[in-house]
Write a protein that holds these residues in place. Structure first.
Motif, PDB file in Angstrom:
ATOM      1  N   ILE A  45       0.838  -1.206   0.000  1.00 53.04           N
ATOM      2  CA  ILE A  45       0.000   0.000   0.000  1.00 53.04           C
ATOM      3  C   ILE A  45       0.876   1.260   0.000  1.00 53.04           C
ATOM      4  O   ILE A  45       0.681   2.180  -0.794  1.00 53.04           O
ATOM      5  N   GLU A  74      -0.493  -7.172   9.154  1.00 63.22           N
ATOM      6  CA  GLU A  74       0.248  -7.944  10.167  1.00 63.22           C
ATOM      7  C   GLU A  74       0.919  -9.186   9.585  1.00 63.22           C
ATOM      8  O   GLU A  74       2.002  -9.584  10.027  1.00 63.22           O
ATOM      9  N   VAL A 107       4.423  -2.464  11.184  1.00 62.02           N
ATOM     10  CA  VAL A 107       4.808  -3.768  10.631  1.00 62.02           C
ATOM     11  C   VAL A 107       6.133  -3.643   9.894  1.00 62.02           C
ATOM     12  O   VAL A 107       7.071  -4.425  10.115  1.00 62.02           O
ATOM     13  N   ASP A 110       9.024  -2.877  12.330  1.00 59.26           N
ATOM     14  CA  ASP A 110       9.444  -4.045  13.135  1.00 59.26           C
ATOM     15  C   ASP A 110      10.255  -5.044  12.318  1.00 59.26           C
ATOM     16  O   ASP A 110      11.305  -5.517  12.761  1.00 59.26           O
ATOM     17  N   THR A 131       2.361   5.690   9.689  1.00 64.10           N
ATOM     18  CA  THR A 131       1.069   5.620  10.401  1.00 64.10           C
ATOM     19  C   THR A 131       1.205   6.398  11.714  1.00 64.10           C
ATOM     20  O   THR A 131       2.320   6.613  12.210  1.00 64.10           O
ATOM     21  N   LEU A 133       0.357   5.361  14.630  1.00 62.61           N
ATOM     22  CA  LEU A 133       0.904   4.471  15.662  1.00 62.61           C
ATOM     23  C   LEU A 133       2.427   4.383  15.557  1.00 62.61           C
ATOM     24  O   LEU A 133       3.138   4.434  16.548  1.00 62.61           O
ATOM     25  N   ALA A 134       2.904   4.275  14.332  1.00 57.81           N
ATOM     26  CA  ALA A 134       4.357   4.159  14.155  1.00 57.81           C
ATOM     27  C   ALA A 134       5.053   5.477  14.515  1.00 57.81           C
ATOM     28  O   ALA A 134       6.144   5.478  15.083  1.00 57.81           O
ATOM     29  N   ASP A 137       4.830   5.682  18.487  1.00 55.57           N
ATOM     30  CA  ASP A 137       5.147   4.550  19.348  1.00 55.57           C
ATOM     31  C   ASP A 137       6.196   3.612  18.749  1.00 55.57           C
ATOM     32  O   ASP A 137       7.364   3.598  19.164  1.00 55.57           O
ATOM     33  N   LYS A 152       2.706 -13.750  18.231  1.00 58.34           N
ATOM     34  CA  LYS A 152       3.112 -12.415  17.784  1.00 58.34           C
ATOM     35  C   LYS A 152       4.431 -12.005  18.447  1.00 58.34           C
ATOM     36  O   LYS A 152       4.638 -12.271  19.627  1.00 58.34           O
ATOM     37  N   ASN A 153       5.276 -11.363  17.688  1.00 58.41           N
ATOM     38  CA  ASN A 153       6.553 -10.827  18.188  1.00 58.41           C
ATOM     39  C   ASN A 153       7.393 -11.876  18.917  1.00 58.41           C
ATOM     40  O   ASN A 153       8.061 -11.577  19.898  1.00 58.41           O
ATOM     41  N   PHE A 170       2.431  12.276   5.639  1.00 59.82           N
ATOM     42  CA  PHE A 170       2.044  10.892   5.313  1.00 59.82           C
ATOM     43  C   PHE A 170       0.641  10.560   5.846  1.00 59.82           C
ATOM     44  O   PHE A 170      -0.033   9.676   5.331  1.00 59.82           O
ATOM     45  N   LEU A 174      -3.826   8.251   5.389  1.00 60.85           N
ATOM     46  CA  LEU A 174      -4.068   7.131   6.320  1.00 60.85           C
ATOM     47  C   LEU A 174      -5.560   7.006   6.647  1.00 60.85           C
ATOM     48  O   LEU A 174      -6.181   7.970   7.078  1.00 60.85           O
ATOM     49  N   PRO A 175      -6.152   5.820   6.444  1.00 63.03           N
ATOM     50  CA  PRO A 175      -7.579   5.653   6.743  1.00 63.03           C
ATOM     51  C   PRO A 175      -7.906   5.988   8.206  1.00 63.03           C
ATOM     52  O   PRO A 175      -7.085   5.757   9.095  1.00 63.03           O
ATOM     53  N   LYS A 226       7.880   8.842  25.200  1.00 66.45           N
ATOM     54  CA  LYS A 226       8.482   7.531  24.928  1.00 66.45           C
ATOM     55  C   LYS A 226      10.009   7.629  24.994  1.00 66.45           C
ATOM     56  O   LYS A 226      10.677   6.754  25.564  1.00 66.45           O
TER      57      LYS A 226
HETATM   58  N1  LIG Z   1       8.284  -1.933  17.968  1.00 70.36           N
HETATM   59  C1  LIG Z   1       7.431  -1.416  18.821  1.00 70.36           C
HETATM   60  O1  LIG Z   1       7.813  -0.815  19.833  1.00 70.36           O
HETATM   61  C2  LIG Z   1       5.970  -1.536  18.543  1.00 70.36           C
HETATM   62  C3  LIG Z   1       5.041  -0.809  19.294  1.00 70.36           C
HETATM   63  C4  LIG Z   1       3.689  -0.901  18.954  1.00 70.36           C
HETATM   64  C5  LIG Z   1       3.295  -1.682  17.887  1.00 70.36           C
HETATM   65  N2  LIG Z   1       4.227  -2.380  17.172  1.00 70.36           N
HETATM   66  C6  LIG Z   1       3.835  -3.200  16.022  1.00 70.36           C
HETATM   67  O2  LIG Z   1       3.322  -2.329  15.021  1.00 70.36           O
HETATM   68  C7  LIG Z   1       2.450  -3.058  14.181  1.00 70.36           C
HETATM   69  C8  LIG Z   1       1.220  -2.233  13.894  1.00 70.36           C
HETATM   70  O3  LIG Z   1       1.621  -1.041  13.267  1.00 70.36           O
HETATM   71  P1  LIG Z   1       0.598  -0.176  12.407  1.00 70.36           P
HETATM   72  O4  LIG Z   1      -0.630   0.027  13.185  1.00 70.36           O
HETATM   73  O5  LIG Z   1       1.327   0.986  11.880  1.00 70.36           O
HETATM   74  O6  LIG Z   1       0.162  -1.201  11.262  1.00 70.36           O
HETATM   75  P2  LIG Z   1       0.643  -1.412   9.766  1.00 70.36           P
HETATM   76  O7  LIG Z   1       2.081  -1.225   9.606  1.00 70.36           O
HETATM   77  O8  LIG Z   1       0.060  -2.713   9.353  1.00 70.36           O
HETATM   78  O9  LIG Z   1      -0.116  -0.238   8.994  1.00 70.36           O
HETATM   79  C9  LIG Z   1      -1.514  -0.222   8.971  1.00 70.36           C
HETATM   80  C10 LIG Z   1      -2.063  -0.153   7.538  1.00 70.36           C
HETATM   81  O10 LIG Z   1      -1.870   1.164   7.046  1.00 70.36           O
HETATM   82  C11 LIG Z   1      -1.246   1.143   5.771  1.00 70.36           C
HETATM   83  N3  LIG Z   1      -0.498   2.382   5.676  1.00 70.36           N
HETATM   84  C12 LIG Z   1       0.677   2.687   6.269  1.00 70.36           C
HETATM   85  N4  LIG Z   1       0.972   3.982   6.068  1.00 70.36           N
HETATM   86  C13 LIG Z   1      -0.019   4.510   5.326  1.00 70.36           C
HETATM   87  C14 LIG Z   1      -0.297   5.803   4.809  1.00 70.36           C
HETATM   88  N5  LIG Z   1       0.487   6.837   5.085  1.00 70.36           N
HETATM   89  N6  LIG Z   1      -1.416   5.982   4.075  1.00 70.36           N
HETATM   90  C15 LIG Z   1      -2.264   4.928   3.848  1.00 70.36           C
HETATM   91  N7  LIG Z   1      -2.073   3.696   4.314  1.00 70.36           N
HETATM   92  C16 LIG Z   1      -0.964   3.488   5.058  1.00 70.36           C
HETATM   93  C17 LIG Z   1      -0.434  -0.126   5.790  1.00 70.36           C
HETATM   94  O11 LIG Z   1      -0.179  -0.576   4.479  1.00 70.36           O
HETATM   95  C18 LIG Z   1      -1.347  -1.074   6.567  1.00 70.36           C
HETATM   96  O12 LIG Z   1      -2.300  -1.620   5.699  1.00 70.36           O
HETATM   97  C19 LIG Z   1       2.155  -4.362  14.904  1.00 70.36           C
HETATM   98  O13 LIG Z   1       2.818  -5.414  14.257  1.00 70.36           O
HETATM   99  C20 LIG Z   1       2.719  -4.158  16.295  1.00 70.36           C
HETATM  100  O14 LIG Z   1       3.195  -5.347  16.875  1.00 70.36           O
HETATM  101  C21 LIG Z   1       5.543  -2.311  17.482  1.00 70.36           C
END
Ligand SMILES: NC(=O)c1ccc[n+]([C@@H]2O[C@H](COP(=O)([O-])OP(=O)(O)OC[C@H]3O[C@@H](n4cnc5c(N)ncnc54)[C@H](O)[C@@H]3O)[C@@H](O)[C@H]2O)c1
Length: 362
Positions: A45, A74, A107, A110, A131, A133-134, A137, A152-153, A170, A174-175, A226
């Motif tokens: 994506i 995932e 994802v 990681d 994202t 979340l990324a 966190d 997982k992990n 970015f 993002l949805p 963090k």
């Molecule tokens: N390393 C750490 O400290 C830590 C902390 C929390 C979570 N995680 C891990 O993070 C993962 C979840 O991360 P996530 O929520 O970012 O999920 P993800 O990476 O799967 O992204 C979510 C979705 O958004 C899409 N996407 C990404 N960027 C986009 C953008 N700018 N526009 C449109 N679509 C976009 C991706 O293709 C995916 O379909 C899990 O595997 C979890 O275990 C790691």
């Protein structure tokens, strides 16, 4: 806005750069990367949305770009895809001086981090989170991992990036459900660390949504919380980094029970935070007011907090969680907004609260 947050670790110091300007990124990147060989890892994506433009930017600076694209979601964090990355890197002559770039969500961060930590005994890598979340966190703190068929992990290593570049542009693609997914961890920072930030979030939330003009502040605050914890407890050896797991013990049980299909992680954490607040209330570590404050910010964010489950099954799932020691479950409990404690809780109390909590949170 341009902001730099430094992470000062014993053997590694790196910056989180918040900026929408490519030139800020290029300046910071050239300081840490001395050879031209780059290996960009992304998912299908993000590839369609950003890979060409980003590769062009680096090629114009005479970098030599090789790329690897894995499936989105995932399932991308698999042994099969890790093996694909090793093969692709070898075929592309990626060497010990090359730099891997994680362009994507958690994802991608990681698996790329794990790849970088292990390929040729470790190469440089940077995080470009796409994202919410990324950005707030997963890109910070050096936890890398892949999933195995059993969980997982399961395979992972602490391996710090050399740079994190956060560009909120970015987020425009993002949805909404993934924005909400990130919001849950942001609320966690407020509840764990800072009443002022909690109040800021309350005022920024309109119809369950945080508008984009608030992103810069919210993301930089989240990164700072963090970063401070990671500096003090890089490898989660003391209890300090564990406070970031507020709401997570329940969330992991919920994700496992629903086979990671029904809830995004952030959605599970939202319910988990309410459970942790309820447990805190029962144990009298917090007052009713704090419980209600946690509940109301989650409701204002439009999280579904009503979940039905089997309390006995959840207790056993929680006991299997890697944070449980000798069968006792250690929880992060709240005392007040901005104040938490780590505490072991007896099984019968946990079970009792689980029973009250199941299906009762409407
Ligand atoms: N390393 C750490 O400290 C830590 C902390 C929390 C979570 N995680 C891990 O993070 C993962 C979840 O991360 P996530 O929520 O970012 O999920 P993800 O990476 O799967 O992204 C979510 C979705 O958004 C899409 N996407 C990404 N960027 C986009 C953008 N700018 N526009 C449109 N679509 C976009 C991706 O293709 C995916 O379909 C899990 O595997 C979890 O275990 C790691």
């Amino acid at each position: 806005m341009k902001k730099i947050i430094s992470i000062n670790l014993k053997n590694n110091k790196y910056n989180i750069l918040l900026s929408q300007l490519d030139k800020d990124f290029l300046t910071a990147f050239k300081k840490i990367q001395k050879t031209t060989s780059l290996f960009i890892v992304t998912d299908k994506i993000v590839e369609k949305l950003y890979l060409q433009k980003f590769s062009d930017l680096l090629e114009q600076q005479d970098f030599n770009i090789k790329t690897a694209v894995i499936p989105a979601g995932e399932s991308g964090k698999s042994i099969k895809n890790l093996s694909f990355l090793y093969n692709k890197a070898l075929e592309s002559s990626i060497n010990r001086k090359s730099c891997a770039i994680a362009l994507g969500g958690g994802v991608i961060g990681d698996i790329t981090g794990f790849f970088a930590a292990t390929y040729m005994r470790g190469i440089n890598f940077i995080q470009i989170p796409t994202t919410l979340l990324a950005m707030t966190d997963s890109s910070i703190g050096g936890k890398t991992a892949i999933n195995t068929p059993n969980g997982k992990n399961i395979a992972g290593v602490f391996y710090q990036p050399k740079l994190v570049w956060i560009n909120t542009a970015f987020l425009s693609s993002l949805p909404a459900k993934h924005i909400k997914n990130g919001l849950s961890e942001i609320i966690k920072y407020a509840v764990v660390f800072d009443r002022k930030f909690y109040n800021y979030l309350l005022s920024a939330l309109k119809n369950g949504i945080i508008s984009s003009e608030n992103f810069d502040y919210i993301i930089s605050q989240s990164c700072s919380y963090k970063a401070k914890i990671v500096e003090k407890d890089e490898k989660e050896i003391t209890e300090l980094r564990a406070i970031l797991n507020f709401g997570h013990t329940f969330a992991h049980a919920l994700e496992t029970a629903t086979k990671y299909k029904k809830f995004l992680h952030g959605e599970a954490v939202a319910i988990g935070m309410l459970f942790a607040a309820k447990l805190s209330l029962e144990l009298k570590t917090c007052k009713e007011k704090t419980y209600k404050e946690i509940k109301s910010i989650l409701q204002l964010s439009h999280f579904n907090l009503n979940v039905k489950f089997n309390a006995v099954q959840f207790l056993s799932l929680m006991k299997k969680d890697k944070k449980s020691v000798d069968g006792n479950i250690k929880f992060v409990l709240t005392k007040d907004i901005g104040e938490v404690i780590n505490s072991y809780v007896k099984d019968d109390i946990v079970l009792d609260v689980l029973k009250k909590f199941s299906g009762a949170t409407k």
